[in-house]
Design a protein around this motif. Structure first.
Motif, mmCIF file in Angstrom:
data_model
loop_
_atom_site.group_PDB
_atom_site.id
_atom_site.type_symbol
_atom_site.label_atom_id
_atom_site.label_comp_id
_atom_site.label_asym_id
_atom_site.label_seq_id
_atom_site.Cartn_x
_atom_site.Cartn_y
_atom_site.Cartn_z
ATOM 1 N N ASN A 1 0.833 -0.932 -0.090
ATOM 2 C CA ASN A 1 0.182 0.087 -0.058
ATOM 3 C C ASN A 1 0.696 1.360 0.137
ATOM 4 O O ASN A 1 0.488 2.169 -0.263
ATOM 5 N N TYR A 2 2.016 1.047 0.280
ATOM 6 C CA TYR A 2 3.236 2.295 0.091
ATOM 7 C C TYR A 2 3.652 2.637 -1.111
ATOM 8 O O TYR A 2 3.635 1.690 -2.071
ATOM 9 N N ASN A 3 3.791 3.768 -1.535
ATOM 10 C CA ASN A 3 4.312 4.095 -2.808
ATOM 11 C C ASN A 3 5.861 3.640 -2.896
ATOM 12 O O ASN A 3 6.351 3.097 -1.629
ATOM 13 N N GLY A 4 6.318 3.711 -3.882
ATOM 14 C CA GLY A 4 7.857 2.938 -4.254
ATOM 15 C C GLY A 4 8.887 3.985 -3.164
ATOM 16 O O GLY A 4 9.680 3.259 -2.722
ATOM 17 N N LYS A 5 8.480 5.274 -3.309
ATOM 18 C CA LYS A 5 9.458 6.132 -2.451
ATOM 19 C C LYS A 5 9.459 5.345 -0.954
ATOM 20 O O LYS A 5 10.651 5.407 -0.431
ATOM 21 N N ASN A 6 8.380 5.444 -0.247
ATOM 22 C CA ASN A 6 8.305 4.984 1.150
ATOM 23 C C ASN A 6 8.684 3.622 1.233
ATOM 24 O O ASN A 6 9.410 3.198 2.162
ATOM 25 N N ASN A 7 8.670 2.796 0.187
ATOM 26 C CA ASN A 7 9.129 1.336 0.299
ATOM 27 C C ASN A 7 10.460 1.390 0.159
ATOM 28 O O ASN A 7 11.593 0.304 0.624
ATOM 29 N N ILE A 8 11.553 2.372 -0.318
ATOM 30 C CA ILE A 8 12.822 2.501 -0.384
ATOM 31 C C ILE A 8 13.323 2.520 0.939
ATOM 32 O O ILE A 8 14.140 1.896 1.506
ATOM 33 N N TYR A 9 12.424 3.435 1.775
ATOM 34 C CA TYR A 9 12.918 3.641 3.174
ATOM 35 C C TYR A 9 12.718 2.352 4.045
ATOM 36 O O TYR A 9 13.292 1.856 4.872
ATOM 37 N N LEU A 10 11.539 1.899 3.750
ATOM 38 C CA LEU A 10 10.935 0.658 4.419
ATOM 39 C C LEU A 10 11.854 -0.587 4.206
ATOM 40 O O LEU A 10 12.519 -1.296 5.146
ATOM 41 N N TYR A 11 12.066 -0.772 3.014
ATOM 42 C CA TYR A 11 13.138 -1.876 2.418
ATOM 43 C C TYR A 11 14.482 -1.645 3.081
ATOM 44 O O TYR A 11 15.021 -2.665 3.585
ATOM 45 N N GLY A 12 15.169 -0.284 2.865
ATOM 46 C CA GLY A 12 16.336 -0.305 3.420
ATOM 47 C C GLY A 12 16.508 -0.479 5.006
ATOM 48 O O GLY A 12 17.707 -0.943 5.388
ATOM 49 N N ALA A 13 15.216 -0.081 5.929
ATOM 50 C CA ALA A 13 15.275 -0.572 7.210
ATOM 51 C C ALA A 13 15.541 -1.834 7.404
ATOM 52 O O ALA A 13 16.110 -2.328 8.305
ATOM 53 N N PHE A 14 14.814 -2.505 6.581
ATOM 54 C CA PHE A 14 14.658 -4.013 6.672
ATOM 55 C C PHE A 14 16.193 -4.738 6.416
ATOM 56 O O PHE A 14 16.307 -5.695 7.247
ATOM 57 N N LEU A 15 16.946 -3.971 5.579
ATOM 58 C CA LEU A 15 18.161 -4.370 5.465
ATOM 59 C C LEU A 15 19.403 -3.691 6.433
ATOM 60 O O LEU A 15 20.425 -3.467 5.989
ATOM 61 N N SER A 16 18.732 -3.145 7.556
ATOM 62 C CA SER A 16 19.665 -2.438 8.336
ATOM 63 C C SER A 16 20.402 -1.003 7.969
ATOM 64 O O SER A 16 21.271 -0.739 8.482
ATOM 65 N N MET A 17 19.641 -0.567 6.809
ATOM 66 C CA MET A 17 20.250 0.866 6.433
ATOM 67 C C MET A 17 19.869 1.763 7.407
ATOM 68 O O MET A 17 18.661 1.831 7.772
#
Length: 199
Positions: free
Chosen positions: A59-75
């Motif tokens: 439900n998030y846009n691509g931009k928000n998912n960059i931050y979400l997935y980045g956090a998932f990868l410990s960035m």
């Protein structure tokens, strides 16, 4: 009962027929699943690209998912912010970055996931059936990015049903079947035996 060691800079393909446990193994190594027994020891920064939409909120846009997935990868958020333009450019998503990812094609999701996962120059890159997704130009670009990571001594674990892909990228291969290691050796030796068994 699976036990093996992978050393820095090695590129290991994981082979097995459907249901052999390949993806489960990668998820255990990545810390998504807990092993029912035994342990996994990892030295270095790990970037898993396990499934096209793993780590994304549809439900998030691509931009928000960059931050979400980045956090998932410990960035960290600051790191993602500093790399955002680079991620967007590599993904080739342009204006689509502002749309919810539930509207993305599988190729677009793969582009976004690959662009985020490989921005960190990881010590260990884990790939599960993701290199064949996307258009021909992106496949070429992602292969080139992978080659540059491997040149910098990144360790790669790759699950793929493409034997040609495993032969071209990997120097070793593990053949597993129903949670057992049948062979772990030089890539062409293992691929030859695997192909013979498939006849």
């Amino acid at each position: 009962g699976i036990s093996f060691k992978v050393y820095k800079g090695e590129r290991v393909g994981i082979l097995g027929f459907n249901g052999a446990g390949k993806s489960t193994l990668l998820r255990i190594i990545s810390g998504i699943y807990e092993p029912t027994e035994g342990s996994v020891r990892i030295n270095g920064k790990l970037a898993p690209l396990l499934a096209i939409s793993a780590g994304f909120d549809k439900n998030y846009n691509g931009k928000n998912n960059i931050y979400l997935y980045g956090a998932f990868l410990s960035m960290t958020e600051d790191f993602i912010e500093s790399k955002y333009d680079e991620i967007l450019e590599f993904s080739e998503l342009g204006e689509f970055i502002n749309l919810p990812v539930k509207n993305y094609s599988s190729g677009m999701l793969s582009k976004l996931g690959f662009s985020i996962a490989t921005i960190v120059d990881p010590d260990i890159l884990i790939l599960d059936e993701v290199l064949g997704v996307g258009d021909i130009n992106f496949r070429k670009k992602s292969r080139e990015k992978l080659q540059s990571l491997m040149a910098s001594n990144t360790t790669v674990l790759l699950v793929s049903h493409s034997i040609d892909e495993i032969r071209s990228i990997c120097d070793k291969a593990i053949w597993i079947d129903k949670g057992r290691v049948l062979d772990f050796n030089e890539v062409n030796s293992v691929c030859d035996k695997y192909e013979e068994a498939a006849k």
